[in-house]
Design an enzyme around this catalytic site. Structure first.
Site, short mmCIF file in Angstrom:
data_model
loop_
_atom_site.label_atom_id
_atom_site.label_comp_id
_atom_site.label_asym_id
_atom_site.label_seq_id
_atom_site.Cartn_x
_atom_site.Cartn_y
_atom_site.Cartn_z
N CYS A 90 0.83 -1.21 0.00
CA CYS A 90 0.00 0.00 0.00
C CYS A 90 0.87 1.26 0.00
O CYS A 90 1.79 1.39 0.81
CB CYS A 90 -0.91 -0.02 1.22
SG CYS A 90 -1.95 1.44 1.38
N GLN A 323 -18.48 -11.71 11.06
CA GLN A 323 -17.03 -11.74 10.95
C GLN A 323 -16.57 -11.24 9.57
O GLN A 323 -17.20 -11.52 8.56
CB GLN A 323 -16.51 -13.16 11.18
CG GLN A 323 -16.65 -13.65 12.61
CD GLN A 323 -15.61 -13.06 13.56
OE1 GLN A 323 -14.79 -12.23 13.17
NE2 GLN A 323 -15.65 -13.48 14.81
N GLU A 373 -28.27 -11.53 22.46
CA GLU A 373 -27.56 -10.46 21.75
C GLU A 373 -28.33 -9.15 21.94
O GLU A 373 -29.56 -9.14 21.93
CB GLU A 373 -27.46 -10.79 20.26
CG GLU A 373 -27.03 -9.67 19.34
CD GLU A 373 -25.64 -9.14 19.65
OE1 GLU A 373 -25.50 -7.91 19.73
OE2 GLU A 373 -24.71 -9.96 19.81
N CYS A 457 -11.30 -11.27 20.80
CA CYS A 457 -10.50 -10.48 19.86
C CYS A 457 -9.49 -9.62 20.61
O CYS A 457 -8.87 -8.73 20.02
CB CYS A 457 -11.38 -9.62 18.96
SG CYS A 457 -12.49 -8.52 19.86
#
Length: 501
Positions: A90, A323, A373, A457
């Protein structure tokens, strides 16, 4: 003449003398990488955190800030390049805040992340190396490390704007669509992002051309005016469907039909189909990272797109958590399914369940699964996904897991749900980066499942929570890292915890 201090000279000085002054030029070698992706150099044992360093680089830096136990430095020159340093794919990687490791060889990235996880579990969690099984990190095959993300959240800016006579808002600069520059609020335009799906670049170019041609204003944070604020692009590789969501400061997009037509052509040229365009109006400033307004409305097409994974079909709406790395998600969920090891007698709680993807992938083997949730749209999707996949042994509840589970575990609420919770022998946890709230952990402990499969995570908050479980009758059995986010400092991991018999 600049004052330059080498590592050898520092080593000869007394540690009682202040090591550095702001603005001082020093040389050091990058010996490690921090959890924030900064290179760590040490002089006389004193750590300096440096943006842009690669392990084993010898660098010249300028000291920018000095604290009692560490300092920060700005990279001025790489004096000797590390064998792990590569030319970034990049062109804007050094200014864009999106990728931490674009100049680090991929195999070295995997090694760094594996060490992040292992060190966090041992240092924060207090576990010894032989206490649990630690699996090698699972990464992407060579050639798949780029263009892996199926979702992009992009900033839209024109460097500010001004109000002209007659109420017209004029942009001060060209339209920029991309990501915030590292450590600033300025947006770096990104014609081509090397970690996003190629369709994202096509949508960026189409939207920029439309805004330039029709003089569409962008949000000015300082004056709280301007129309276009954010753009979110979601892509399904399995169905070839694309969703675009615009966050705007207004009731609509002028000449929006033209924008849809331009985007449709750009997406189709990539071999995909623009199936959904949505708009959410937000007039106030972003707080706690919430970029959406109160409602998301369908501007054109459908309210959802479809994706397939592990033989299951999923309906994904604008605000649903799903995801972002499809290839790694299958590997991750396969490991979760293996560790859950569901049988026809197992009742499973799926907490922070999102659109229900993990629970649905495990449902074919389990007796019953209850998912919880807080995001309304995700729960709608989750229950729809259960219907789409002909599953009658799974149910999803809307609410914060931290509030719903304690209530049900205490015997309050629907009697059938209370019974499910009290009979659960497996819990799946997939919390946000902050980890589990103490009240939720207390409720899980009250349910006392035989096993807990924790998807995280953030290795640090995972380690913190594992320590609490270990202090309350559970043992850590296994930890597996997964490289869900190549070129960034972030890493996903799964832990298996079992009740001590």
């Amino acid at each position: 003449m600049e004052k330059q201090v080498t590592e050898n000279k520092r080593n000869s000085e007394s540690v009682d003398i202040p090591l550095f002054m702001r603005g001082e030029i020093v040389e050091t070698t990058i010996v490690d990488i921090s959890h924030q992706g900064k290179g760590i150099g040490k002089i006389n044992g004193f750590p300096i955190f440096i943006d842009g360093g690669v392990i084993d680089d010898k660098v010249k830096i300028e000291i920018t800030k000095v604290k009692k136990n560490f300092a920060f430095g700005k990279l001025m020159e790489v004096l000797e390049k590390s064998e792990f340093r590569i030319k970034p794919a990049c062109e804007i990687s050094q200014v864009c805040g999106g990728c931490d490791f674009m100049e680090t060889r991929y195999d070295k990235q995997l090694e760094i992340k594996e060490n992040f996880v292992k060190n966090s579990i041992m240092r924060i969690g207090g576990f010894a190396e032989g206490d649990f099984k630690f699996n090698s990190i699972v990464g992407l095959p060579k050639g798949d490390e780029l263009y892996y993300r199926n979702k992009a959240t992009l900033e839209i800016s024109t460097g500010g704007n001004r109000l002209k006579k007659g109420g017209t808002i004029e942009n001060l600069e060209e339209v920029k669509i991309g990501f915030k520059a590292r450590g600033t609020h300025k947006v770096v335009h990104c014609d081509k992002c090397y970690i996003q799906h190629p369709v994202v670049s096509a949508v960026i170019k189409a939207t920029k051309n439309f805004m330039d041609e029709d003089n569409i204003s962008a949000w000015d944070e300082k004056w709280a005016q301007g129309l276009m604020r954010h753009m979110i692009v979601r892509v399904s590789e399995s169905s070839k469907e694309v969703m675009v969501i615009f966050i705007i400061n207004g009731k609509g997009i002028p000449n929006g039909e033209k924008l849809i037509s331009i985007m449709d052509e750009a997406v189709y040229a990539e071999g995909y189909f623009l199936e959904s365009v949505c708009v959410s109006t937000k007039k106030d400033k972003v707080k706690n990272g919430e970029i959406y307004g109160k409602k998301v409305e369908v501007y054109a097409g459908k309210p959802v797109i479809y994706d397939e994974m592990m033989g299951m079909k999923f309906e994904v709406s604008s605000r649903s958590f799903y995801q972002v790395n499809p290839k790694m998600t299958e590997k991750l969920y396969s490991k979760v399914k293996e560790l859950v090891g569901a049988t026809e007698n197992d009742v499973i709680l799926d907490l922070y369940c999102g659109v229900g993807s993990i629970g649905i992938c495990c449902a074919t083997s389990a007796k019953y699964i209850l998912g919880i949730e807080r995001v309304h749209d995700a729960i709608v999707d989750a229950n729809r996904n259960a219907v789409i996949n002909n599953l009658v042994n799974i149910r999803f509840l809307e609410g914060k897991a931290e509030e719903v589970l304690p209530m049900l575990a205490a015997g309050h609420g629907d009697s059938d749900l209370v019974k499910l919770v009290q009979n659960a022998n497996t819990v799946i946890l997939d919390p946000p980066r902050a980890g589990c709230e103490k009240s939720l952990i207390d409720s899980v402990l009250k349910v006392s499942p035989e096993k807990i499969v924790y998807v995280s995570c953030d290795p640090a908050t995972l380690a913190r929570d594992l320590k609490i479980f270990a202090e309350n009758g559970y043992e850590l059995v296994e930890v597996s890292p997964f490289d869900m986010f190549p070129w960034s400092v972030h890493v996903e991991c799964i832990a298996l915890i079992q009740r001590v018999k």
